[in-house]
Write a protein that holds these residues in place. Structure first.
Motif, PDB file in Angstrom:
ATOM      1  N   GLY A  73      50.428  -0.083  63.981  1.00 60.65           N
ATOM      2  CA  GLY A  73      50.435   2.009  63.981  1.00 60.65           C
ATOM      3  C   GLY A  73      49.597   2.542  64.197  1.00 60.65           C
ATOM      4  O   GLY A  73      48.585   2.155  63.981  1.00 60.65           O
ATOM      5  N   GLU A  74      49.863   3.747  64.322  1.00 62.38           N
ATOM      6  CA  GLU A  74      48.379   4.410  64.791  1.00 62.38           C
ATOM      7  C   GLU A  74      47.736   5.073  63.154  1.00 62.38           C
ATOM      8  O   GLU A  74      46.492   5.216  63.514  1.00 62.38           O
ATOM      9  CB  GLU A  74      48.744   5.941  65.574  1.00 62.38           C
ATOM     10  N   GLU A  75      48.158   5.166  62.461  1.00 63.82           N
ATOM     11  CA  GLU A  75      48.099   5.640  61.163  1.00 63.82           C
ATOM     12  C   GLU A  75      46.658   4.513  60.033  1.00 63.82           C
ATOM     13  O   GLU A  75      46.118   4.431  59.868  1.00 63.82           O
ATOM     14  CB  GLU A  75      48.940   5.406  59.485  1.00 63.82           C
ATOM     15  N   ASN A  76      46.628   3.261  60.952  1.00 68.06           N
ATOM     16  CA  ASN A  76      45.857   1.954  61.117  1.00 68.06           C
ATOM     17  C   ASN A  76      44.601   1.618  61.408  1.00 68.06           C
ATOM     18  O   ASN A  76      43.897   0.886  61.381  1.00 68.06           O
ATOM     19  CB  ASN A  76      46.326   0.891  60.219  1.00 68.06           C
ATOM     20  N   GLY A  77      44.061   2.960  62.875  1.00 63.28           N
ATOM     21  CA  GLY A  77      43.342   2.360  63.653  1.00 63.28           C
ATOM     22  C   GLY A  77      43.705   2.155  64.897  1.00 63.28           C
ATOM     23  O   GLY A  77      43.336   2.632  66.192  1.00 63.28           O
ATOM     24  N   PHE A  78      45.571   1.237  65.124  1.00 65.82           N
ATOM     25  CA  PHE A  78      45.735   0.893  65.916  1.00 65.82           C
ATOM     26  C   PHE A  78      46.586   2.377  67.213  1.00 65.82           C
ATOM     27  O   PHE A  78      47.474   1.444  67.133  1.00 65.82           O
ATOM     28  CB  PHE A  78      46.388  -0.113  65.817  1.00 65.82           C
ATOM     29  N   THR A  79      45.586   2.995  67.701  1.00 63.42           N
ATOM     30  CA  THR A  79      46.312   4.288  68.001  1.00 63.42           C
ATOM     31  C   THR A  79      47.143   4.510  69.325  1.00 63.42           C
ATOM     32  O   THR A  79      47.831   4.919  69.587  1.00 63.42           O
ATOM     33  CB  THR A  79      44.870   5.734  68.455  1.00 63.42           C
ATOM     34  N   ASN A  80      46.184   3.444  70.658  1.00 66.13           N
ATOM     35  CA  ASN A  80      47.246   3.109  71.458  1.00 66.13           C
ATOM     36  C   ASN A  80      47.378   1.140  71.725  1.00 66.13           C
ATOM     37  O   ASN A  80      46.265   1.013  71.523  1.00 66.13           O
ATOM     38  CB  ASN A  80      46.812   3.698  72.925  1.00 66.13           C
ATOM     39  N   ILE A  81      47.856   0.910  72.699  1.00 64.75           N
ATOM     40  CA  ILE A  81      48.291  -0.142  73.444  1.00 64.75           C
ATOM     41  C   ILE A  81      46.152  -1.185  73.917  1.00 64.75           C
ATOM     42  O   ILE A  81      45.729  -1.661  72.976  1.00 64.75           O
ATOM     43  CB  ILE A  81      48.800  -0.403  74.377  1.00 64.75           C
ATOM     44  N   PRO A  82      45.899  -0.120  74.789  1.00 62.08           N
ATOM     45  CA  PRO A  82      44.481  -0.633  75.090  1.00 62.08           C
ATOM     46  C   PRO A  82      43.272  -0.767  73.877  1.00 62.08           C
ATOM     47  O   PRO A  82      42.820  -1.802  73.649  1.00 62.08           O
ATOM     48  CB  PRO A  82      43.387   0.518  75.995  1.00 62.08           C
ATOM     49  N   GLY A 122      35.612  -4.508  63.084  1.00 66.50           N
ATOM     50  CA  GLY A 122      35.429  -3.550  61.717  1.00 66.50           C
ATOM     51  C   GLY A 122      35.512  -2.683  61.828  1.00 66.50           C
ATOM     52  O   GLY A 122      36.116  -1.874  60.780  1.00 66.50           O
ATOM     53  N   ASP A 123      35.311  -1.661  62.924  1.00 65.36           N
ATOM     54  CA  ASP A 123      35.396  -0.452  63.514  1.00 65.36           C
ATOM     55  C   ASP A 123      37.157  -0.191  62.892  1.00 65.36           C
ATOM     56  O   ASP A 123      38.075   0.791  62.712  1.00 65.36           O
ATOM     57  CB  ASP A 123      34.776   0.464  64.826  1.00 65.36           C
ATOM     58  N   ILE A 124      37.850  -1.381  63.914  1.00 63.16           N
ATOM     59  CA  ILE A 124      39.369  -1.313  63.536  1.00 63.16           C
ATOM     60  C   ILE A 124      39.500  -2.623  62.643  1.00 63.16           C
ATOM     61  O   ILE A 124      38.641  -3.485  63.096  1.00 63.16           O
ATOM     62  CB  ILE A 124      40.172  -1.088  64.672  1.00 63.16           C
ATOM     63  N   ALA A 125      40.550  -2.275  61.933  1.00 56.74           N
ATOM     64  CA  ALA A 125      40.737  -3.483  60.659  1.00 56.74           C
ATOM     65  C   ALA A 125      42.245  -3.440  60.479  1.00 56.74           C
ATOM     66  O   ALA A 125      42.637  -2.679  59.774  1.00 56.74           O
ATOM     67  CB  ALA A 125      39.517  -4.076  59.986  1.00 56.74           C
ATOM     68  N   PRO A 126      43.035  -4.571  61.026  1.00 57.83           N
ATOM     69  CA  PRO A 126      44.217  -4.259  59.593  1.00 57.83           C
ATOM     70  C   PRO A 126      44.412  -4.037  58.612  1.00 57.83           C
ATOM     71  O   PRO A 126      43.938  -4.293  57.483  1.00 57.83           O
ATOM     72  CB  PRO A 126      44.967  -5.465  60.204  1.00 57.83           C
ATOM     73  N   GLN A 127      45.312  -3.522  58.205  1.00 53.58           N
ATOM     74  CA  GLN A 127      45.488  -3.267  57.007  1.00 53.58           C
ATOM     75  C   GLN A 127      46.858  -3.613  56.576  1.00 53.58           C
ATOM     76  O   GLN A 127      47.142  -3.382  54.251  1.00 53.58           O
ATOM     77  CB  GLN A 127      45.781  -1.050  56.601  1.00 53.58           C
ATOM     78  N   THR A 128      47.813  -3.182  56.628  1.00 54.13           N
ATOM     79  CA  THR A 128      49.305  -3.885  56.096  1.00 54.13           C
ATOM     80  C   THR A 128      48.780  -5.516  56.301  1.00 54.13           C
ATOM     81  O   THR A 128      48.065  -6.121  56.551  1.00 54.13           O
ATOM     82  CB  THR A 128      50.225  -4.253  57.215  1.00 54.13           C
ATOM     83  N   PRO A 129      49.536  -5.795  55.417  1.00 56.56           N
ATOM     84  CA  PRO A 129      49.912  -7.352  54.872  1.00 56.56           C
ATOM     85  C   PRO A 129      50.204  -8.315  55.944  1.00 56.56           C
ATOM     86  O   PRO A 129      49.642  -9.572  56.694  1.00 56.56           O
ATOM     87  CB  PRO A 129      50.804  -7.581  53.571  1.00 56.56           C
ATOM     88  N   LEU A 130      51.691  -8.020  56.365  1.00 53.28           N
ATOM     89  CA  LEU A 130      51.970  -8.633  57.901  1.00 53.28           C
ATOM     90  C   LEU A 130      50.390  -8.344  58.961  1.00 53.28           C
ATOM     91  O   LEU A 130      50.305  -9.391  59.926  1.00 53.28           O
ATOM     92  CB  LEU A 130      53.125  -7.587  58.830  1.00 53.28           C
ATOM     93  N   GLY A 131      50.608  -7.259  59.634  1.00 51.89           N
ATOM     94  CA  GLY A 131      49.188  -7.362  59.909  1.00 51.89           C
ATOM     95  C   GLY A 131      47.531  -7.694  60.452  1.00 51.89           C
ATOM     96  O   GLY A 131      47.338  -8.610  60.945  1.00 51.89           O
ATOM     97  N   GLN A 132      47.941  -8.091  58.805  1.00 48.39           N
ATOM     98  CA  GLN A 132      46.417  -9.197  58.147  1.00 48.39           C
ATOM     99  C   GLN A 132      46.503 -10.459  58.329  1.00 48.39           C
ATOM    100  O   GLN A 132      46.055 -11.898  59.036  1.00 48.39           O
ATOM    101  CB  GLN A 132      45.972  -9.031  56.706  1.00 48.39           C
ATOM    102  N   PHE A 133      48.162 -10.830  58.806  1.00 43.72           N
ATOM    103  CA  PHE A 133      48.866 -12.057  58.371  1.00 43.72           C
ATOM    104  C   PHE A 133      48.643 -12.357  60.159  1.00 43.72           C
ATOM    105  O   PHE A 133      48.200 -13.843  61.192  1.00 43.72           O
ATOM    106  CB  PHE A 133      49.878 -12.190  58.607  1.00 43.72           C
TER     107      PHE A 133
END
Lengths: 286, 286, 286, 286
Positions: free
Chosen positions: C176-185, C201-212
């Motif tokens: 989602g947008e709150e973790n830096g993945f602001t849009n699909i592109p 590393g400018d955008i990196a997953p923060q949620t456990p599912l995202g990291q998985f």
């Protein structure tokens, strides 16, 4: 010492626990694999604060169930093997013990943090079950390709380390403490991070000269990544050819099974073996 | 000039220091290797502020011990070699001197920071000891595979640099100074960081167009990483085949030892050589 | 139209500028190479604020010198070639013009920022000079290995892009947008950054599912990096074998030189050619 | 049930939609490919806030046009196929439905965020059109190389995961929560990021011991990246050889076309086939 009937029972259990040629033996291995994976999952979940605080009692009970299962298995292994002390002090014997005791220790000393590490060692137990994999020609060939290129990979890694130390020292002098290269070990660490193309970015060169040297390091890393790949690739190709030649020979390949000698725990006996090739003990061939 | 007895002594020492065919010579090399590694560890630890402030005197004394050991070795090398000046001005002669003097200089000028770099050069001395490695077929073949693909790797690296400069300039125009691409050299640096898949992240494209171009750069980098690997791999495979063919020939392979001519320091003499193949000097063959 | 004497002079100049078989022709190419590299260095240094403000006049004069040299060369090329318009509208003709005019334009319109980009195109001129390289068997084989695996690499890159789009969309929904993945592109961009193992590393997953999911993406990327390498490696190996077979044939290899037809600018004539194989024009064979 | 004339019409449409051997069938595939790519681009653009707010109505209309086109195609597919239910519940049938309905659902429930994901599944439809690609020898060989090394790659990835779990646990104990390694799953995630040389840098070891272990992890990752590459490379080389041998055989290769059986949807019939090899249904061979 033992009654013949009792021995019969022990022999059968030995076959189930240590071997994987009978249906019961295979089932035992699959169940053990699932329990080990569950125990690893448990260790992981327990370390997550939010999960642990919510489901503490469930995790605790699950851990006790697994600990008891492992205890039973451990005792069964000791009973069924002929030379228990040889097993207890073997690599897998120690791993099995370390996989079992952390929960018992926590009873007396409370939840010591570092015990989690001991439990993670349970993963190593997987390799015992995966002895099956050894019989897959694929992984065998892969292992032998790696083994035969071990010397070359060592020479290569040694060279990488020397390059990292020399370039790390240069970067320490060029960038200095104000840009994050606070000491030589840290510079060498940065150099390895860069050479292996990992590039965390927690430390990054700031001066133009530092960035120029970093560019050289990266291109160098890019160039030498080719070396281990080339080695394994070539080695693996030649392994494949050798294998094919051997397959072409008329002699039927010797099939080894997962039977384990009750007396000396030697593995990989021939299908037609009646005695252990290592200690001469009679193998039970039902 | 020298008495025959004295010469005998010098010859023996020469054999111990410069060669690795006798037990004493091998022992000397192993001890030297340990001292060099210890000296490198010392240089590293000294650069760590917290360790240096705590154990300054121990580190200082250790450094003096190593310096004295290196001094003795350096003098021994000069004494035992026939043409000392040739040694002194040779590559390893200079490295040996630079490995020894920093501590003496610091006596007069205080602890100059940059002297640490000189001491790191001690690592280069390892390669002399590792002349042994040259006799391992593995590393020989590895080296010759690298050497024969040198031309192609150069062409490849040259292409990478050109791509980096052109794409770096484009990124400088697209992203501009406000996104960290402050000038073209920095943009080119970023481009190399990205092409080699290192990706520090200290500079990262922010505009959609910049990120699109960056994606192309990355996929390009991903594609061309295959090139050097393919080259080394193919070259190495063909090297292996050539080697095998040569092994199949009946002629026994010529074995070269680590003996060094006392007169001209030429290495790699045949086991049955009685005279230096380079200067004709009599080799001492005890 | 031209006097014979004049033609002689033009023919000679044509040989110097367009070919590299005579000493004068080689010297011309080397000088041009140095001037091009100097001009690129100049473009780079000019973009560095601190250097530009300090040495602005020196950089300006150097730029004028290079512009004039390029102008002379451009005019010489037009004069000596038979069909000037064919040259002017050829790929290299346009590159040559774009390399020359930026400074003249800046006279009228002031220093437009984007003109720096045009000047960076000068780098492309290097490839013309490096036509020499084409005669090195090494790079030829490398090119043909790349060309013959072009189709496969395209299929591969296409697959990578599809994977990146699908996984990018999934990550957009998960993080989602709150973790830096602001849009699909941007998510797709992150996915390419990760798949190619760049990892800014400018955008990196923060949620456990995202990291998985990210872990799966990384292991996938690790696995598929093997594909292009394997392709090029195998292709290159087979190329080497083909080459060797052709070398084994008795026919002497046909040697092509760098002579360029004065009339139609066709290159790569046989050493014994007297007429252009393309337009039949008489080649000047001094 | 159907009149012969009507059947003729349906048969023709079936050929256009499901096959790619006629000009009309090829055109249909190309148009569909463009529509799918346009729809994906639309999904992407819609997710970008700034674009969506500006061109919302245009994007909305375009989305409706594509939805209607997909609806027509979906209905046409159901009509022309003999066993509609088999198609509807097939993999591609479900994908086709999921590609079509999101916009209809949004009519009733408003723009649900997660519907974007469903639309991204449209990309999977590309693979159906690209059945053409299957007939390119290149990709076929690539696929078969991947398939035959699947077992080995699985063993390899499994080993990587085990290494990541063990090293992740160690790093969790060494670095602890204060340095970002808050729990074991996160540590394992970091370990995979590092082993695969991605290196985001959002989590990075801070303690000297942690950095030392990280260095080992990186060098290990550097070493084992060689394994899958070597496997694919060797497998691909042997595939190439096998292919060449088969090409050398006199038998003409069997050509399969893209014809799809009207009855059971089986593909890849021989050019000279008159009946489906799977269900025996008469193939329409105009």
């Amino acid at each position: 010492m033992d009654k013949p009937q009792d021995k019969k029972w022990r022999t059968k259990l030995h076959e189930i626990i240590y071997e994987a040629d009978t249906p019961a033996g295979k089932l035992f291995d699959v169940v053990l694999l699932i329990v080990i994976l569950a125990s690893i999952l448990l260790v992981m979940l327990e370390s997550v604060k939010s999960i642990d605080s919510k489901y503490h009692s469930i995790l605790n009970i699950s851990e006790w169930i697994i600990t008891i299962l492992f205890s039973i298995e451990y005792i069964a292994r000791i009973i069924t093997v002929r030379k228990p002390f040889k097993y207890i002090f073997s690599f897998y014997g120690i791993i099995d013990l370390l996989s079992t005791i952390p929960k018992y220790i926590s009873l007396f000393f409370g939840g010591i943090h570092a015990l989690a590490a001991l439990r993670a060692l349970r993963l190593l137990r997987i390799f015992r079950i995966l002895k099956l994999a050894r019989y897959l020609g694929a992984s065998l060939r892969l292992l032998s390709a790696l083994r035969s290129s071990r010397a070359k990979i060592s020479v290569f890694l040694f060279t990488v380390v020397i390059i990292a130390i020399i370039l790390g020292t240069i970067m320490y002098l060029v960038e200095g403490e104000e840009n994050g290269f606070t000491n030589i070990p840290k510079s060498v660490y940065w150099c390895i991070v860069t050479l292996t193309t990992v590039g965390f970015g927690d430390i990054a060169p700031q001066t133009p000269l530092g960035q120029f040297i970093a560019s050289l390091v990266m291109i160098l890393g890019y160039g030498i990544i080719a070396v281990p790949t080339g080695i394994v690739s070539a080695e693996y190709t030649s392994q494949s050819k050798k294998d094919k030649k051997e397959e072409d020979k008329v002699k039927p390949p010797l099939h080894l099974n997962t039977q384990v000698c009750e007396n000396c725990s030697t593995e990989n006996h021939r299908d037609d073996a009646e005695f252990c090739y290592h200690c001469g003990h009679k193998l039970n061939d039902e």
